[in-house]
Enzyme design. Structure first.
Site, short mmCIF file in Angstrom:
data_model
loop_
_atom_site.label_atom_id
_atom_site.label_comp_id
_atom_site.label_asym_id
_atom_site.label_seq_id
_atom_site.Cartn_x
_atom_site.Cartn_y
_atom_site.Cartn_z
N HIS A 55 -33.29 9.99 -27.51
CA HIS A 55 -32.60 9.01 -26.67
C HIS A 55 -31.79 9.66 -25.55
O HIS A 55 -31.42 9.00 -24.59
CB HIS A 55 -31.74 8.07 -27.51
CG HIS A 55 -30.52 8.68 -28.10
ND1 HIS A 55 -30.48 9.21 -29.36
CD2 HIS A 55 -29.28 8.83 -27.60
CE1 HIS A 55 -29.26 9.65 -29.62
NE2 HIS A 55 -28.52 9.44 -28.56
N ASP A 89 -36.11 10.55 -33.46
CA ASP A 89 -35.05 10.72 -32.46
C ASP A 89 -34.80 12.21 -32.18
O ASP A 89 -33.66 12.67 -32.10
CB ASP A 89 -33.74 10.05 -32.88
CG ASP A 89 -32.78 9.90 -31.70
OD1 ASP A 89 -33.25 9.94 -30.55
OD2 ASP A 89 -31.56 9.78 -31.93
N SER A 148 -24.49 13.26 -28.49
CA SER A 148 -25.85 13.16 -29.01
C SER A 148 -26.67 14.39 -28.65
O SER A 148 -26.65 14.85 -27.52
CB SER A 148 -26.56 11.94 -28.45
OG SER A 148 -26.06 10.78 -29.04
#
Length: 479
Positions: A205, A238, A321
């Site tokens: 992402h 992910d 992230s």
């Protein structure tokens, strides 16, 4: 349990493991609060239509939860968000929204905070200067304080194993990633050096905005910035791998630990760019292991990612992230990916979710396998049982649906589940010794294995419990 990729609300956790989370680095895919890419929050598990996740390997599109209104604090978001800087939408936690470079105006929180800090520093400098002058001119009695000499201060050493020592060794091998789509949208996340060839591991992402003709840059703490390209990305896991263009010859990959040997209570150190504040170090402990988490960036078109995550209370926010979660010796044990957030408010009032001490990381043993597959073939490979399971938020198991996606058979003919004798309506309650309380939990647990692994499935049919051994099949790619 569902979470945001640093920003989405998480639905009530089932009695068992599934925990939706928000990612830290997701690039804004949907409304991303603030200028940093949010951590991807886990999408809320749909309560109506079952999806054939186990059979197809695809995650359901994220269904945004109702907007929280009313008294403060607002109710928690339905699905957790990613913890990176690329995810968008409230609930995204890991990612930080990308700020366009000058001369374009910056309207994100990062710009506002920067302005406030600059003003404070200027005021502090003036005040300090005036104070020093006045003291110097009026000090008739001399000072009673003693200052350490510069030479002795420079000799301070941080012992091996201390947080400062670990951070000093790991920071030079972490990067702040900026992903920008062809239309100028994007976000900020984190990544770390995987090998000496210039491969950087991060979250899917975080780089999603740059997949189709976008731009990627990676900046080291030294200030050196490199253009990069996507080698491969796995939406379901992910995980993504990018490669630096004209990579330097002195890259130092971070050492990879063994996430299977992590214990609850072990110290953790997270490195990332929360809300765009690059090279930030935070600490905590492993709060739980094997936490079932489904996360998304909160956008209407986003599909869920599933993981059997490491839970940590180290502060993780949008922009974290894709960054490394380290153990006390500096080895990578996970990739920070999502957070559970209590509200969509936050830093600078932009509406981006922040840390409440519930962060989730992809175990490095799984991420390493995925990254190696992406470097080798450019595509992810998923383990599967060949059956469609309901994604309803239950607590009694993963139910094989009566029908698969698009009208296909719920149990793939000749697939692993079919060969093991499983049928529509069977309720799977265990995979080996791991309790399965829902479809998302089963998917996350299956994906911790590799195609060809043998597993034992415990299921109920007509009130009677049965067990069956099956060999996991394989599915390549996200589509």
């Amino acid at each position: 349990m569902s979470t945001e990729n640093e920003g989405n609300a998480v639905p009530p956790a089932p009695s068992a493991p599934p925990v939706p989370v928000a990612s830290h680095d997701a690039s804004p895919q949907g409304p991303v609060p603030g200028g940093n890419a949010p951590t991807a929050p886990l999408p809320p598990v749909p309560h109506e239509t079952p999806a054939a996740f186990a059979a197809s390997g695809h995650g359901p599109a994220h269904q945004p939860g109702p907007t929280a209104e009313g008294s403060w604090p607002p109710p928690p978001p339905g699905t957790p968000s990613y913890g990176d800087g690329g995810a968008s939408g409230p609930g995204t936690g890991w990612g930080a929204a990308y700020q366009q470079p000058a001369p374009k105006p910056r309207s994100g929180r990062g710009g506002l905070v920067a302005a406030v800090l600059v003003a404070a520093l200027v005021a502090g400098g003036l005040g300090g200067g005036l104070g020093y002058t006045l003291a110097k001119d009026h000090d008739d009695h001399g000072s009673t304080t003693v200052s350490a000499s510069d030479s002795s201060a420079a000799q301070v050493k941080r012992a091996p194993g201390t947080i400062a020592n670990v951070a000093a060794g790991a920071l030079p091998s972490t990067v702040t990633i900026e992903a920008e789509s062809s239309n100028g949208e994007g976000g900020t996340g984190t990544g770390f050096v995987f090998d000496t060839q210039g491969h950087i591991v991060t979250n899917n992402h975080v780089v999603a905005d740059a997949v189709d003709g976008g731009k990627l840059t990676a900046t080291f703490p030294s200030g050196k910035k490199y253009n990069a390209e996507i080698v491969g990305h796995a939406q379901g896991y992910d995980v993504a791998v990018i490669k630096l263009k004209n990579a330097p010859s002195d890259l130092k990959p971070l050492a990879l630990g063994d996430s299977d040997k992590v214990a609850v209570g072990d110290e953790t150190i997270a490195i990332g760019a929360p809300f765009g504040l690059s090279n930030t170090v935070t600490t905590g402990i492993i709060s739980a292991k094997d936490r079932p988490v489904a996360s998304s960036d909160g956008s209407s078109t986003s599909k869920a990612s599933y993981m059997s995550a490491l839970q940590t209370d180290a502060s993780i926010n949008p922009g974290n992230s894709g960054g490394p979660l380290l153990n006390s010796s500096g080895a990578v044990i996970g990739i920070n990916s999502a957070i559970q957030s209590s509200s969509s408010g936050g830093f600078g009032g932009s509406g981006q979710s922040g840390s409440i001490g519930l962060g989730f990381a992809i175990p490095i043993n799984q991420a390493k396998y995925v990254a190696q597959q992406l470097i080798k073939t450019g595509k992810p490979v998923y383990a599967k049982i060949g059956a469609s399971v309901s994604l309803e938020d239950t607590t009694d198991g993963a139910k094989i649906t009566d029908q698969g996606t698009g009208g296909s058979a719920a149990v793939e003919s000749g697939g692993p589940a079919d060969k093991a004798g499983l049928k529509p309506g069977d309720l799977i309650s265990k995979l080996d010794d791991h309790v399965i309380d829902s479809g998302p939990t089963l998917i996350g647990e299956i994906w911790t294995h590799k195609p060809g692994d043998k597993v034992t499935v415990t299921y109920k049919r007509g009130g009677q419990e049965h067990t069956a051994e099956l060999t996991l099949g394989a599915r390549q790619g996200d589509s």
